[in-house]
Design an enzyme around this catalytic site. Structure first.
Site, PDB file in Angstrom:
ATOM      1  N   GLY A  13       0.844  -1.195   0.000  1.00  0.00           N
ATOM      2  CA  GLY A  13       0.000   0.000   0.000  1.00  0.00           C
ATOM      3  C   GLY A  13       0.880   1.246   0.000  1.00  0.00           C
ATOM      4  O   GLY A  13       2.061   1.187  -0.337  1.00  0.00           O
ATOM      5  N   LEU A  14       0.310   2.354   0.372  1.00  0.00           N
ATOM      6  CA  LEU A  14       1.043   3.624   0.401  1.00  0.00           C
ATOM      7  C   LEU A  14       1.746   3.740   1.747  1.00  0.00           C
ATOM      8  O   LEU A  14       1.163   4.134   2.745  1.00  0.00           O
ATOM      9  CB  LEU A  14       0.096   4.797   0.164  1.00  0.00           C
ATOM     10  CG  LEU A  14       0.709   6.191   0.109  1.00  0.00           C
ATOM     11  CD1 LEU A  14       1.936   6.249  -0.776  1.00  0.00           C
ATOM     12  CD2 LEU A  14      -0.316   7.186  -0.361  1.00  0.00           C
ATOM     13  N   HIS A  15       3.028   3.349   1.780  1.00  0.00           N
ATOM     14  CA  HIS A  15       3.802   3.326   3.023  1.00  0.00           C
ATOM     15  C   HIS A  15       4.864   4.425   2.995  1.00  0.00           C
ATOM     16  O   HIS A  15       4.924   5.232   2.062  1.00  0.00           O
ATOM     17  CB  HIS A  15       4.398   1.937   3.262  1.00  0.00           C
ATOM     18  CG  HIS A  15       5.179   1.402   2.104  1.00  0.00           C
ATOM     19  ND1 HIS A  15       6.552   1.480   2.033  1.00  0.00           N
ATOM     20  CD2 HIS A  15       4.776   0.796   0.958  1.00  0.00           C
ATOM     21  CE1 HIS A  15       6.966   0.933   0.910  1.00  0.00           C
ATOM     22  NE2 HIS A  15       5.906   0.514   0.227  1.00  0.00           N
ATOM     23  N   ALA A  16       5.700   4.481   3.998  1.00  0.00           N
ATOM     24  CA  ALA A  16       6.614   5.606   4.222  1.00  0.00           C
ATOM     25  C   ALA A  16       7.575   5.891   3.069  1.00  0.00           C
ATOM     26  O   ALA A  16       7.743   7.051   2.686  1.00  0.00           O
ATOM     27  CB  ALA A  16       7.401   5.397   5.512  1.00  0.00           C
ATOM     28  N   ALA A  19       5.759   7.327   0.066  1.00  0.00           N
ATOM     29  CA  ALA A  19       5.140   8.587   0.498  1.00  0.00           C
ATOM     30  C   ALA A  19       6.176   9.706   0.510  1.00  0.00           C
ATOM     31  O   ALA A  19       5.901  10.834   0.089  1.00  0.00           O
ATOM     32  CB  ALA A  19       4.505   8.430   1.877  1.00  0.00           C
TER      33      ALA A  19
END
Length: 89
Positions: A13-16, A19
């Site tokens: 998913g949209l992780h660090a 991002a």
């Protein structure tokens, strides 16, 4: 105003890490840039906003830019998301 919609394909998913790449891309533009997923939205320049949205694999997101360089911002962010393997080109 400019926008694009995509589906997150990263298995985490949209992780660090991605991002951070997206925030870096967004910081190059003067437009107000938002990310929307379902009923949640956040400032695309804030890692806390993005991570708190808990965007998962398969979630649809919309990037919305409003300002004088909105078209360029959307194109640059889309390119950064593809490079980070978050979405497919």
């Amino acid at each position: 105003m400019a926008q694009f919609t995509a589906v997150i394909t990263d298995k985490i998913g949209l992780h660090a890490r991605p991002a951070t790449a997206i925030i870096s891309a967004a910081s190059k533009y003067g437009s107000d840039i938002q990310i929307v997923s379902g009923s949640k939205s956040g400032n695309l320049r804030s890692i806390m906003n993005i991570l708190s949205m808990q965007i998962k694999n398969g979630d649809e997101i919309t990037i919305i830019a409003d300002g004088s360089d909105a078209e360029e911002a959307v194109a640059g962010i889309k390119e950064a998301m593809i490079a980070a393997a978050l979405i497919e080109g």
